[in-house]
Design a protein around this motif. Structure first.
Motif, PDB file in Angstrom:
ATOM      1  N   UNK A  12       0.805  -1.218   0.000  1.00  0.00           N
ATOM      2  CA  UNK A  12       0.000   0.000   0.000  1.00  0.00           C
ATOM      3  C   UNK A  12       0.842   1.275   0.000  1.00  0.00           C
ATOM      4  N   UNK A  13       2.133   1.150   0.350  1.00  0.00           N
ATOM      5  CA  UNK A  13       2.975   2.339   0.342  1.00  0.00           C
ATOM      6  C   UNK A  13       4.423   1.946   0.611  1.00  0.00           C
ATOM      7  N   UNK A  14       5.297   2.917   0.414  1.00  0.00           N
ATOM      8  CA  UNK A  14       6.682   2.750   0.840  1.00  0.00           C
ATOM      9  C   UNK A  14       6.757   3.205   2.288  1.00  0.00           C
ATOM     10  N   UNK A  15       7.863   2.866   2.957  1.00  0.00           N
ATOM     11  CA  UNK A  15       8.046   3.292   4.351  1.00  0.00           C
ATOM     12  C   UNK A  15       9.511   3.689   4.526  1.00  0.00           C
ATOM     13  N   UNK A  16       9.749   4.956   4.769  1.00  0.00           N
ATOM     14  CA  UNK A  16      11.116   5.434   4.946  1.00  0.00           C
ATOM     15  C   UNK A  16      11.878   5.434   3.632  1.00  0.00           C
ATOM     16  N   UNK A  17      13.203   5.570   3.728  1.00  0.00           N
ATOM     17  CA  UNK A  17      14.030   5.676   2.523  1.00  0.00           C
ATOM     18  C   UNK A  17      14.909   4.445   2.280  1.00  0.00           C
ATOM     19  N   UNK A  18      14.811   3.440   3.177  1.00  0.00           N
ATOM     20  CA  UNK A  18      15.713   2.286   3.085  1.00  0.00           C
ATOM     21  C   UNK A  18      15.082   1.067   2.426  1.00  0.00           C
ATOM     22  N   UNK A  19      14.073   1.281   1.577  1.00  0.00           N
ATOM     23  CA  UNK A  19      13.527   0.188   0.787  1.00  0.00           C
ATOM     24  C   UNK A  19      12.440  -0.639   1.441  1.00  0.00           C
ATOM     25  N   UNK A  70      17.846  -6.925  -2.813  1.00  0.00           N
ATOM     26  CA  UNK A  70      18.052  -6.254  -4.090  1.00  0.00           C
ATOM     27  C   UNK A  70      17.252  -4.981  -4.271  1.00  0.00           C
ATOM     28  N   UNK A  71      16.555  -4.554  -3.224  1.00  0.00           N
ATOM     29  CA  UNK A  71      15.759  -3.323  -3.254  1.00  0.00           C
ATOM     30  C   UNK A  71      16.171  -2.445  -2.058  1.00  0.00           C
ATOM     31  N   UNK A  72      17.362  -1.843  -2.103  1.00  0.00           N
ATOM     32  CA  UNK A  72      17.919  -1.175  -0.922  1.00  0.00           C
ATOM     33  C   UNK A  72      17.356   0.218  -0.610  1.00  0.00           C
ATOM     34  N   UNK A  73      16.682   0.858  -1.561  1.00  0.00           N
ATOM     35  CA  UNK A  73      16.219   2.233  -1.300  1.00  0.00           C
ATOM     36  C   UNK A  73      14.769   2.412  -1.743  1.00  0.00           C
ATOM     37  N   UNK A  74      14.216   3.542  -1.354  1.00  0.00           N
ATOM     38  CA  UNK A  74      12.850   3.895  -1.741  1.00  0.00           C
ATOM     39  C   UNK A  74      12.695   3.934  -3.260  1.00  0.00           C
ATOM     40  N   UNK A  78       9.524   1.973  -4.961  1.00  0.00           N
ATOM     41  CA  UNK A  78       8.428   2.863  -5.378  1.00  0.00           C
ATOM     42  C   UNK A  78       7.555   2.226  -6.475  1.00  0.00           C
ATOM     43  N   UNK A  79       8.140   1.595  -7.505  1.00  0.00           N
ATOM     44  CA  UNK A  79       7.300   0.984  -8.553  1.00  0.00           C
ATOM     45  C   UNK A  79       6.463  -0.211  -8.068  1.00  0.00           C
ATOM     46  N   UNK A  80       6.762  -0.752  -6.890  1.00  0.00           N
ATOM     47  CA  UNK A  80       6.018  -1.895  -6.367  1.00  0.00           C
ATOM     48  C   UNK A  80       4.694  -1.488  -5.717  1.00  0.00           C
ATOM     49  N   UNK A  81       4.522  -0.192  -5.434  1.00  0.00           N
ATOM     50  CA  UNK A  81       3.309   0.289  -4.759  1.00  0.00           C
ATOM     51  C   UNK A  81       2.056  -0.143  -5.500  1.00  0.00           C
ATOM     52  N   UNK A  82       1.044  -0.504  -4.727  1.00  0.00           N
ATOM     53  CA  UNK A  82      -0.269  -0.945  -5.210  1.00  0.00           C
ATOM     54  C   UNK A  82      -0.245  -2.318  -5.870  1.00  0.00           C
TER      55      UNK A  82
END
Length: 172
Positions: A12-19, A70-74, A78-82
């Motif tokens: 449903x969303x990202x959380x923080x900047x660390x992925x 393999x997804x270390x940052x926001x 981001x493209x995974x949202x929803x």
């Protein structure tokens, strides 16, 4: 043969900047999100499927937060949202008597013990002590049926039918 998947959550969303991503869980099995487990992501539950490995899992304010290898940052998540998180259908855990998977209940037709058709289960909520089945009643609006012994009398997933004994006010 095409692989069948079962939905276990929605990002449903990202959380923080660390992925990390925030998940709306649609499974009772928290172990699905254990470190090292494999999940499959799809933008809408069909079509393109991406394999993800859980790097970390924690609960924060009632939501599952996941981090994938393999997804270390926001920027990467981001493209995974929803998108929908899924498992292979053959990776399901055997259940005990009177236990059902969400996909077995959703789509079942609900009747009262008096034979009155109530509607079709369209969603299952897991707010706390017991699940709540959301029944689509077309003309009357949704009904919320608690999955408790006093109300749910019989479930037949092979026939896609559920018999309930409605408590006073439940279907009003």
């Amino acid at each position: 043969m095409e692989t069948e998947y079962l939905n276990v959550g929605r990002i449903i969303n990202t959380h923080g900047i660390k992925g990390e991503v925030k998940i709306k869980r649609i499974t009772d099995f928290e172990e699905r999100f254990r470190e090292g487990n494999i999940l499959y992501w799809s933008p809408g539950g069909t079509g393109e499927v991406t394999r993800l490995t859980v790097e970390a899992h924690r609960i924060h304010k009632g939501f599952d937060l996941l981090k994938f290898q393999g997804y270390p940052t926001i920027n990467e998540v981001e493209p995974l949202k929803n998108g929908i998180l899924m498992i292979h259908k053959e990776d399901t855990t055997p259940l005990g008597a009177e236990e059902y998977y969400f996909h077995e209940i959703i789509g079942c037709h609900v009747y009262t013990t008096a034979g009155h058709y109530v509607g079709e289960v369209k969603e299952i909520m897991t707010p706390g002590a017991n699940d709540v089945w959301v029944i689509d009643r077309k003309e009357e609006g949704d009904a919320l049926i608690p999955y408790i012994e006093e109300v749910v009398v019989q479930v037949d997933v092979s026939k896609k039918t559920i018999i309930i004994e409605p408590m006073e006010g439940l279907l009003d």
